[in-house]
Design a protein around this motif. Structure first.
Motif, PDB file in Angstrom:
ATOM      1  N   LEU A   9      33.989 -48.448  25.162  1.00 47.50           N
ATOM      2  CA  LEU A   9      34.101 -49.701  24.480  1.00 47.50           C
ATOM      3  C   LEU A   9      35.519 -49.833  23.835  1.00 47.50           C
ATOM      4  N   LEU A  44      28.857 -51.807  16.986  1.00 42.58           N
ATOM      5  CA  LEU A  44      29.618 -51.281  17.831  1.00 42.58           C
ATOM      6  C   LEU A  44      28.691 -50.208  18.588  1.00 42.58           C
ATOM      7  N   LYS A  45      27.758 -49.537  17.957  1.00 40.24           N
ATOM      8  CA  LYS A  45      26.678 -48.593  18.758  1.00 40.24           C
ATOM      9  C   LYS A  45      25.921 -49.522  19.838  1.00 40.24           C
ATOM     10  N   GLN A  46      25.522 -50.829  19.462  1.00 41.88           N
ATOM     11  CA  GLN A  46      24.738 -51.270  20.634  1.00 41.88           C
ATOM     12  C   GLN A  46      25.519 -51.744  21.732  1.00 41.88           C
ATOM     13  N   ILE A  70      35.936 -44.256  14.916  1.00 41.69           N
ATOM     14  CA  ILE A  70      34.566 -44.338  15.205  1.00 41.69           C
ATOM     15  C   ILE A  70      34.269 -43.746  16.458  1.00 41.69           C
ATOM     16  N   LYS A  71      33.199 -42.983  16.576  1.00 42.15           N
ATOM     17  CA  LYS A  71      32.868 -42.187  17.802  1.00 42.15           C
ATOM     18  C   LYS A  71      32.652 -43.159  19.009  1.00 42.15           C
ATOM     19  N   TYR A  72      31.948 -44.329  18.748  1.00 39.66           N
ATOM     20  CA  TYR A  72      31.505 -45.456  19.621  1.00 39.66           C
ATOM     21  C   TYR A  72      32.802 -46.018  20.545  1.00 39.66           C
ATOM     22  N   ARG A 129      28.475 -50.159  22.676  1.00 37.51           N
ATOM     23  CA  ARG A 129      28.663 -49.182  23.443  1.00 37.51           C
ATOM     24  C   ARG A 129      27.776 -48.850  24.337  1.00 37.51           C
ATOM     25  N   GLU A 130      26.325 -48.910  23.991  1.00 36.86           N
ATOM     26  CA  GLU A 130      25.257 -48.536  24.633  1.00 36.86           C
ATOM     27  C   GLU A 130      25.233 -49.725  25.975  1.00 36.86           C
ATOM     28  N   HIS A 150      28.714 -53.505  11.074  1.00 36.73           N
ATOM     29  CA  HIS A 150      29.583 -53.346  12.045  1.00 36.73           C
ATOM     30  C   HIS A 150      29.184 -52.049  12.944  1.00 36.73           C
ATOM     31  N   LEU A 151      28.848 -50.933  12.276  1.00 35.08           N
ATOM     32  CA  LEU A 151      28.287 -49.860  12.978  1.00 35.08           C
ATOM     33  C   LEU A 151      27.373 -50.020  13.926  1.00 35.08           C
ATOM     34  N   HIS A 152      26.385 -50.662  13.459  1.00 38.63           N
ATOM     35  CA  HIS A 152      25.115 -51.035  14.385  1.00 38.63           C
ATOM     36  C   HIS A 152      25.531 -51.951  15.689  1.00 38.63           C
TER      37      HIS A 152
END
Length: 149
Positions: A37, A27-29, A69-71, A31-32, A23-25
């Motif tokens: 997001l 969300l990060k992708q 989550i920061k993203y 957001r990029e 999930h973190l990967h």
């Protein structure tokens, strides 16, 4: 790309039950892909319908964890059933990011968004990790195998 806001808004949706590294990967992708997001969390009823199981955590808890989550900039709980196009329209995304294991046909999703007046691009996020390691159903299986013998 970019909206009248001057920022690119990315939208993702999902269950996000038992938050894990996959999930973190994702969300990060996602957001990029933009400047903001927004996440739509599946309602408990939607989880029951689509996953054929009870959610481990209620939607309100899943949303609260995602907000930390920061993203993630904003989190909403979707209406029960299928895609909440009215909510998506209010969010007004520039991009809808689809997870690597989500059962969406990106071309069809883009057509469905257009039918509802939503002009977002649809992008599938690729896997960055071993599929079985970061999947809620596999984590549940490992918990049952380890603790329910």
């Amino acid at each position: 790309m970019g909206s009248e806001r001057g920022k690119v808004r990315v939208l993702v949706g999902g269950v996000f039950d038992l938050l894990h590294v996959g999930h973190l990967h994702f969300l990060k992708q996602a957001r990029e892909l933009g400047d903001e997001l927004v996440v739509i969390v599946a309602s408990d009823e939607t989880v029951r319908k689509n996953k054929k199981r009870e959610p481990i955590n209620p939607a309100e808890d899943r949303a609260e964890v995602l907000r930390s989550i920061k993203y993630v900039d904003e989190v909403y709980i979707g209406a029960p059933g299928s895609i909440d196009f009215e909510l998506v329209k209010r969010i007004n995304p520039d991009v809808v990011a689809v997870g690597p294991d989500q059962a969406f046909n990106c071309k069809r999703l883009k057509e469905d968004l257009r039918k509802h007046g939503i002009e977002a691009e649809v992008i599938r996020i690729p896997y960055l990790y071993k599929k079985d390691r970061a999947k809620t159903s596999k984590i549940i299986e490992r918990i049952v195998e380890t603790y329910c013998e």
